[in-house]
Design a protein around this motif. Sequence first.
Motif, PDB file in Angstrom:
ATOM      1  N   ALA A   1     -10.349  -5.608   7.942  1.00  0.00           N
ATOM      2  CA  ALA A   1      -9.417  -5.258   6.871  1.00  0.00           C
ATOM      3  C   ALA A   1      -8.038  -4.967   7.447  1.00  0.00           C
ATOM      4  O   ALA A   1      -7.016  -5.384   6.878  1.00  0.00           O
TER       5      ALA A   1
ATOM      6  N   ASN B   1      -2.620 -11.432   5.738  1.00  0.00           N
ATOM      7  CA  ASN B   1      -2.113 -11.459   4.367  1.00  0.00           C
ATOM      8  C   ASN B   1      -0.583 -11.469   4.300  1.00  0.00           C
ATOM      9  O   ASN B   1      -0.017 -12.224   3.495  1.00  0.00           O
TER      10      ASN B   1
ATOM     11  N   VAL C   1      -4.149  -7.586  -0.376  1.00  0.00           N
ATOM     12  CA  VAL C   1      -3.496  -6.338   0.029  1.00  0.00           C
ATOM     13  C   VAL C   1      -2.688  -6.550   1.303  1.00  0.00           C
ATOM     14  O   VAL C   1      -3.190  -7.124   2.282  1.00  0.00           O
TER      15      VAL C   1
ATOM     16  N   THR D   1       0.775  -1.240   0.000  1.00  0.00           N
ATOM     17  CA  THR D   1       0.000   0.000   0.000  1.00  0.00           C
ATOM     18  C   THR D   1       0.805   1.289   0.000  1.00  0.00           C
ATOM     19  O   THR D   1       0.217   2.369   0.081  1.00  0.00           O
TER      20      THR D   1
ATOM     21  N   PHE E   1      -4.684  -6.820   6.273  1.00  0.00           N
ATOM     22  CA  PHE E   1      -3.570  -6.118   5.649  1.00  0.00           C
ATOM     23  C   PHE E   1      -2.279  -6.253   6.443  1.00  0.00           C
ATOM     24  O   PHE E   1      -1.192  -6.331   5.869  1.00  0.00           O
TER      25      PHE E   1
ATOM     26  N   VAL F   1      -9.993  -8.440  -0.546  1.00  0.00           N
ATOM     27  CA  VAL F   1      -9.265  -7.985   0.632  1.00  0.00           C
ATOM     28  C   VAL F   1      -8.036  -8.842   0.906  1.00  0.00           C
ATOM     29  O   VAL F   1      -7.067  -8.379   1.534  1.00  0.00           O
ATOM     30  N   ASP F   2      -8.018 -10.080   0.429  1.00  0.00           N
ATOM     31  CA  ASP F   2      -6.911 -10.988   0.738  1.00  0.00           C
ATOM     32  C   ASP F   2      -5.647 -10.679  -0.052  1.00  0.00           C
ATOM     33  O   ASP F   2      -4.601 -11.284   0.207  1.00  0.00           O
TER      34      ASP F   2
ATOM     35  N   VAL G   1      -6.839   2.274  -2.004  1.00  0.00           N
ATOM     36  CA  VAL G   1      -6.855   0.936  -1.402  1.00  0.00           C
ATOM     37  C   VAL G   1      -8.231   0.311  -1.529  1.00  0.00           C
ATOM     38  O   VAL G   1      -8.358  -0.877  -1.879  1.00  0.00           O
ATOM     39  N   GLU G   2      -9.286   1.085  -1.259  1.00  0.00           N
ATOM     40  CA  GLU G   2     -10.642   0.529  -1.392  1.00  0.00           C
ATOM     41  C   GLU G   2     -10.904   0.087  -2.825  1.00  0.00           C
ATOM     42  O   GLU G   2     -11.514  -0.975  -3.066  1.00  0.00           O
TER      43      GLU G   2
ATOM     44  N   VAL H   1      -9.103  -3.153  -3.416  1.00  0.00           N
ATOM     45  CA  VAL H   1      -9.811  -4.240  -2.727  1.00  0.00           C
ATOM     46  C   VAL H   1     -11.023  -4.676  -3.545  1.00  0.00           C
ATOM     47  O   VAL H   1     -11.313  -5.877  -3.671  1.00  0.00           O
ATOM     48  N   ARG H   2     -11.732  -3.717  -4.131  1.00  0.00           N
ATOM     49  CA  ARG H   2     -12.876  -4.074  -4.972  1.00  0.00           C
ATOM     50  C   ARG H   2     -12.437  -4.878  -6.189  1.00  0.00           C
ATOM     51  O   ARG H   2     -13.163  -5.760  -6.669  1.00  0.00           O
TER      52      ARG H   2
END
Length: 297
Positions: free
Chosen positions: A282, A290, A259, A239, A286, A256-257, A247-248, A251-252
């Motif tokens: 999240a 992850n 990042v 990031t 992060f 989420v996995d 970041v959002e 993630v979309r």
Amino acid sequence: MTTVDVHQHLWSPELLAALRARREPPRLDGWTLLLDGEPPYEVPPAAHDPALRAAIAADDGLGLALVSLSAPIGVEWLPDAEARPLLDAYHEGALALPEPFGAWAAAGVRDIDAKGAAEDLDRGFAGLQLPANALADEDGYARCGPLLDLLEERDLPLFVHPGPAPGASAGPGWWPAMVPYVQQMHAAWFAFQAFGRPRRPRLRVCFALLAGLAPLHGERFAARGDGPARPDPGVFVETSSYGPRAVEAVVRALGVDAVVQGSDRPYAEPPQQPGFGLGGAAAYAFRIANPRRLLTG
């Protein structure tokens, strides 16, 4: 449960001495960094004080902060006879850093020395960093193949970081970070889709700076490329320098996995909100879950 920052830079006394011993760029004149094609850069001494940085990492709540060689200075692209003293100094210094620091190994990409890289990896590094402009096309993947073989054999991850940006001195000081670095990461992301993953199905890889936001082009890739992007549990993005909106969006695009937290200290700082406004789950993903999957599989 270890909280991890996968992307920091800290120039050890050994690396500083090796850069000051050189008479050609990349080199240090005192604390002034001299590179080919870029204006002189005044390095803040406090940014590379191991004790001070360890205290900052503790304040950040980190159990592990991974440092890497600053690939934009171009050490990896030097001929092996010039690169090896700097690589040796980097590895020696990185291994001597205090807790909570760990490190990525580095390797030359102009003259590939797989034997030397294997010996470096076996000393306890988290994985191997390579410059993005060495992995930007099919030829790059072929040239760096022996290094990627080592990672697969050892079940260690690859960290892709922007490389040198020669000629960037024609623009303002922020130009390298905003244009060539981002372009390199964008190219490296799609080169991995085309030439990396098909031949290396087991390789785990992390792309710096959200891969230059290349994942956000998934819809265009579906329309003009090789069809819809497929979920890939072995691909991660970190990031550094980005905030909640970017970041959002990533993630979309990736889930989420994909990042992991990276700050790029001392050139940037971690976010004020560990989860980038996406909540505690999240933040846990992060900073803890992850990175663990990236580093250990």
